[in-house]
Motif scaffolding. Structure first.
Motif: not given
Length: 439
Positions: A172, A176, A196, A199, A402
């Motif tokens: 992640t 990002l 993000y 997240q 992604t």
């Protein structure tokens, strides 16, 4: 210069040794079998039950002592005052001098020959209580072991889950960083960056909760096992590759009926009630005992005037004693004892039924866990295929990053679920061992 160099080298070696020792004592790989062995030695929860066995053993010795003869010894010295002689109408009193020193020595021995079986029944009850104490220790040990297995496998799961979350957090962060770069170039929206970031924050919070769970489970294991506080338990990772036998439901049911500790305890309760029934019935029977006695008394005061001499006499014999009141009192107690025995038998039948139901239910869950494992193996295969396809498309600029990260996350999740499925099989296998009394 050489001495200084030698001193520095020795210091470095010492520090390295201390560090290696600290590492070795900090983290410790513990197998389930080793964990059971340590718990048997160190667990404080088992100590009262070990003492209970010693107490029951001592009670058996006390019950056996009822077979030994009773011996009473008494000795006394006394001062005797002068007597007074009176007519029947309390007139004409005359002083009757007496020897003032009195002595008494008595030795009495008695041996029960027959007591209606109460002595033997008392010994049998003591032996049954001793067996019950042993079963209580085994039952508590199995409870402790099953609880430790739960902690151990939960720790295994949480550590596995922690690795998955750390990998997802790292991925992640990469996503990002890529979106922020694109946002700077004006290609991505600020909302994508915020999404993000949210997240990532949720993943880091979940990771903190998992770490706390790992710390709690590790503390539970370390405390119960009596290990040093700084010990970090590492589960044996080869556990998931072990073969766990399935067998059939009848095999596990038969095993439980032979070894189930609650069932054995219930059976011992029935036997103790039967022995107590014999004790109650003994009130309806006569008691026979052998006795012997020797007395050495002085002076002889049954003569007037008293004879200032010692008198020794002895006797032996057999006595029979029967409580006539037991004919109309003990029948009520005997009926109560029979009802207690009947209730114990009914409880035994119920315990047997509940044991069979528990084994069958846990066996179904055990076979279900094997089916879940097969499904998870298929899911891992599909996740790997999907990851390979998306990776090839990403290399050919036919997929977004992604998509690549989603495929990677799905692959990691499937692998994590596969390990958890293997752990679930282990848990249900040990639960079957616990229910069947063979843990």
């Amino acid at each position: 210069m050489s001495k200084l160099f030698l001193f520095i080298a020795m210091l470095c070696v010492s520090l390295c040794t201390v560090c290696v020792h600290a590492q070795n004592t900090g983290r410790r790989v513990v197998t389930i079998e080793e964990m059971f062995s340590i718990a048997d030695r160190n667990a404080k929860a088992l100590r009262p039950y070990s003492t209970m066995i010693e107490e029951a053993t001592q009670n058996v010795k006390i019950a056996k002592s009822a077979r030994l003869p009773d011996m009473d010894v008494s000795i006394s010295a006394s001062f005797l005052g002068n007597g007074i002689l009176l007519d029947r109408d309390f007139s004409n009193s005359t002083k009757a001098p007496m020897p003032h020193f009195g002595n008494n020595f008595a030795l009495e021995v008695s041996q029960v020959i027959y007591a209606g079986g109460v002595v033997n029944s008392g010994i049998e009850i003591g032996k049954l209580q001793e067996k019950m104490a042993g079963l209580s220790l085994e039952n508590e040990r199995d409870k402790l072991r099953f609880m430790l297995v739960g902690y151990y496998l939960d720790l295994f799961k949480q550590k596995n889950l922690l690795r998955v979350y750390e990998q997802n957090i790292e991925q992640t962060r990469q996503v990002l960083a890529d979106i922020r770069a694109k946002h700077t170039e004006g290609v991505a929206l600020g909302n994508d960056v915020t999404r993000y970031e949210l997240q990532l924050s949720n993943l880091e919070l979940a990771r903190t909760q998992i770490r706390n769970s790992v710390a709690i489970l590790n503390n539970n294991l370390v405390t119960i096992l009596g290990l040093p506080e700084e010990t970090y338990v590492e589960p044996d990772t080869t556990l998931v590759s072990r073969f766990m036998p399935i067998n059939d439901a009848e095999h596990w049911t038969g095993r439980a009926l032979r070894h189930s500790l609650p069932l054995q305890q219930s059976f011992l309760t029935v036997e103790m009630n039967k022995q107590q029934e014999r004790v109650t019935r003994s009130d309806l029977l006569p008691k026979v005992a052998f006795f012997a006695s020797n007395h050495f008394d002085g002076p002889i005061t049954i003569e007037v005037p008293p004879i200032d001499k010692n008198f020794n006499y002895w006797y032996v014999g057999v006595g029979i004693k029967y409580n006539i009141a037991s004919l109309y009192k003990s029948n009520k107690s005997l009926k109560h004892s029979r009802l207690t025995t009947r209730r114990a038998l009914q409880q035994y039948d119920d315990t047997k039924e509940q044991t069979e139901l528990a084994v069958k239910a846990d066996y179904i869950r055990y076979t279900e866990a094997h089916e879940q494992l097969n499904a998870q193996i298929k899911n891992v295969e599909l996740a790997n295929q999907n990851y390979t396809i998306v990776n090839n498309r990403y290399k050919n600029d036919m997929a977004l990053i992604t998509d690549m990260l989603d495929a990677s996350a799905a692959k990691l999740s499937a692998e994590q679920q596969l390990v958890n499925a293997r752990i679930n099989i282990i848990f249900h296998y040990y639960k079957l061992l616990y229910v069947s009394g063979t843990l």
